[in-house]
Design an enzyme around this catalytic site. Structure first.
Site, short mmCIF file in Angstrom:
data_model
loop_
_atom_site.label_atom_id
_atom_site.label_comp_id
_atom_site.label_asym_id
_atom_site.label_seq_id
_atom_site.Cartn_x
_atom_site.Cartn_y
_atom_site.Cartn_z
N GLY A 9 16.57 4.70 12.89
CA GLY A 9 16.64 5.51 13.60
C GLY A 9 15.72 6.64 13.57
O GLY A 9 15.89 7.84 13.77
N ALA A 10 15.03 6.04 14.13
CA ALA A 10 13.45 6.43 15.35
C ALA A 10 13.34 7.11 15.95
O ALA A 10 12.61 7.59 16.31
CB ALA A 10 12.17 5.65 14.10
N THR A 11 14.52 6.93 16.90
CA THR A 11 14.36 7.16 18.09
C THR A 11 14.75 8.84 18.54
O THR A 11 14.70 8.81 20.01
CB THR A 11 15.61 6.32 19.63
OG1 THR A 11 17.02 6.52 18.66
CG2 THR A 11 15.45 5.20 19.37
N GLY A 13 15.34 13.25 16.53
CA GLY A 13 15.48 13.43 15.98
C GLY A 13 14.56 13.50 14.48
O GLY A 13 14.04 13.45 14.29
N SER A 138 22.52 13.91 2.48
CA SER A 138 23.23 14.77 3.05
C SER A 138 24.00 15.90 2.32
O SER A 138 24.78 15.38 1.34
CB SER A 138 24.37 15.13 4.40
OG SER A 138 25.44 16.37 4.99
N TYR A 151 32.94 11.27 7.29
CA TYR A 151 31.21 11.58 7.35
C TYR A 151 31.43 11.35 5.90
O TYR A 151 29.79 11.08 5.66
CB TYR A 151 31.22 12.79 8.33
CG TYR A 151 29.55 12.96 8.08
CD1 TYR A 151 28.24 11.90 8.82
CD2 TYR A 151 29.48 13.97 7.50
CE1 TYR A 151 27.14 11.91 8.24
CE2 TYR A 151 27.54 14.39 8.18
CZ TYR A 151 26.91 13.52 7.93
OH TYR A 151 25.62 12.97 8.22
N PRO A 181 19.79 17.12 3.34
CA PRO A 181 19.57 17.73 4.31
C PRO A 181 20.67 18.61 4.64
O PRO A 181 21.80 18.18 4.47
CB PRO A 181 19.06 17.80 5.27
CG PRO A 181 18.99 16.10 5.07
CD PRO A 181 19.81 15.37 4.69
N VAL A 184 20.61 20.90 10.30
CA VAL A 184 19.24 20.53 10.81
C VAL A 184 19.31 20.26 12.85
O VAL A 184 20.19 19.31 13.00
CB VAL A 184 18.56 18.64 10.59
CG1 VAL A 184 16.87 19.15 11.19
CG2 VAL A 184 19.01 19.06 9.20
N GLU A 187 20.13 15.73 17.65
CA GLU A 187 20.95 14.72 18.77
C GLU A 187 22.45 14.70 17.86
O GLU A 187 23.39 14.48 18.06
CB GLU A 187 20.64 13.55 18.98
CG GLU A 187 19.37 14.33 20.27
CD GLU A 187 19.02 12.78 21.04
OE1 GLU A 187 19.87 11.84 20.18
OE2 GLU A 187 17.95 12.71 21.65
#
Ligand code: NDP
Ligand code: 8X3
Length: 250
Positions: A9-11, A13, A138, A151, A181, A184, A187
């Protein structure tokens, strides 16, 4: 020798901010995500600081996950730190009206995807008796809130998997940490509300939300503690937020 970090998920946030921070600190970086154009752009940006390799795959597809990990060039094969960050919420509504495709996306990505990536990388860590896994959970994995149902379930699963990893990998000297978190500004809400930017920006109105780089700083702190210290579980809120549903807005 510089350590190698594998970030899912480095694309966008949190994952992108984490890649930027580790790159500036000279770690070798493997950046992952589905949006290849963003990976290429980030590789270009971070190559000024360090060696960067990108892998474009969908974490929900187990064959693609294993093929991607197996395709790593020799100089990136030994992964020291895995940051299991990729994930999203899809939709927000009561369980009786839930969209089955959204449920699949969350269970398959947030839970099964995290497991596939971990399963593809862990054997080499076990063999070397060295490694660090950071799981991004989360507050939704600590507290169920109205309309969050699936979720929340997916993040409760991350919380359980984190504990399971601590137990099962203890004898192999592998360190495992989870960071959970609160709000935050990334996106994340745009994805949750299927591209509705106004609805998404309302989530962060009237208070100072966490920024992606705040979580990146915390991830960096966690993985750079001396070997004998493991921060197992960390809940991080914006100051204005006291729980998933208690938020002081101006
Ligand atoms: P973003 O939407 O900004 O980033 C999500 C990242 O996950 C993107 O890089 C996306 O890449 C990747 N991703 C999502 N699904 C897949 C998939 N199926 N295959 C591969 N990559 C995927 O959100 P955040 O940065 O906020 O989220 C990062 C993590 O933090 C998530 O696990 C989220 O649940 C968690 N989190 C976020 C909070 C928040 O308030 N923002 C709070 C608590 C936890 P691409 O689309 O290119 O594939
Ligand atoms: C993201 C935070 O409160 O939207 O995991 O679930 S919340």
């Amino acid at each position: 020798m510089f350590k190698t970090v594998f970030i899912t998920g480095a694309t966008s946030g949190i994952g992108k901010a984490t890649a930027q921070l580790f790159a500036k600190n000279k770690y070798k970086i493997i950046i992952c995500g589905r949006r290849i154009e963003r990976l290429i752009e980030l590789q270009k940006e971070l190559s000024k600081f360090t060696e960067v390799h990108y892998l474009s795959f969908d974490i929900r597809n187990k064959v693609d996950v294993f093929n991607a990990v197996n395709s790593l060039p020799t100089n990136f094969k030994n992964i020291d730190i895995l940051i299991n960050n990729a994930g999203n919420a899809h939709g927000l509504g009561t369980i009786d009206k839930g969209n089955l495709d959204d449920w699949d996306a969350m269970i398959d990505g947030n839970v099964k995807g995290l497991l596939y990536v971990s399963r593809a990388i862990l054997p080499q860590m076990v063999e070397r008796k060295d490694g660090f896994i950071v799981n991004i959970g989360s507050i939704a994995g600590k507290e169920v809130y109205a309309n969050g149902n699936v979720y929340c379930a997916s993040k409760y699963a991350v919380n359980a998997i984190n504990k399971a990893m601590r137990i099962d990998l203890n004898e192999h000297n592998i360190r495992v940490s989870a960071i959970h978190p609160g709000a935050v500004e990334t996106e994340f809400s745009e994805v949750r509300f299927k591209g509705d930017k106004e609805k998404a920006s309302n989530v962060y109105k009237g208070f100072k939300a966490l920024e992606a780089k705040d979580i990146a700083d915390i991830i960096y702190f966690v993985v750079t503690r001396p070997y004998h210290i493991t921060i197992e579980d960390l809940v991080v809120y914006p100051t204005a937020q006291a729980s998933a549903t208690i938020l002081k807005r101006e």
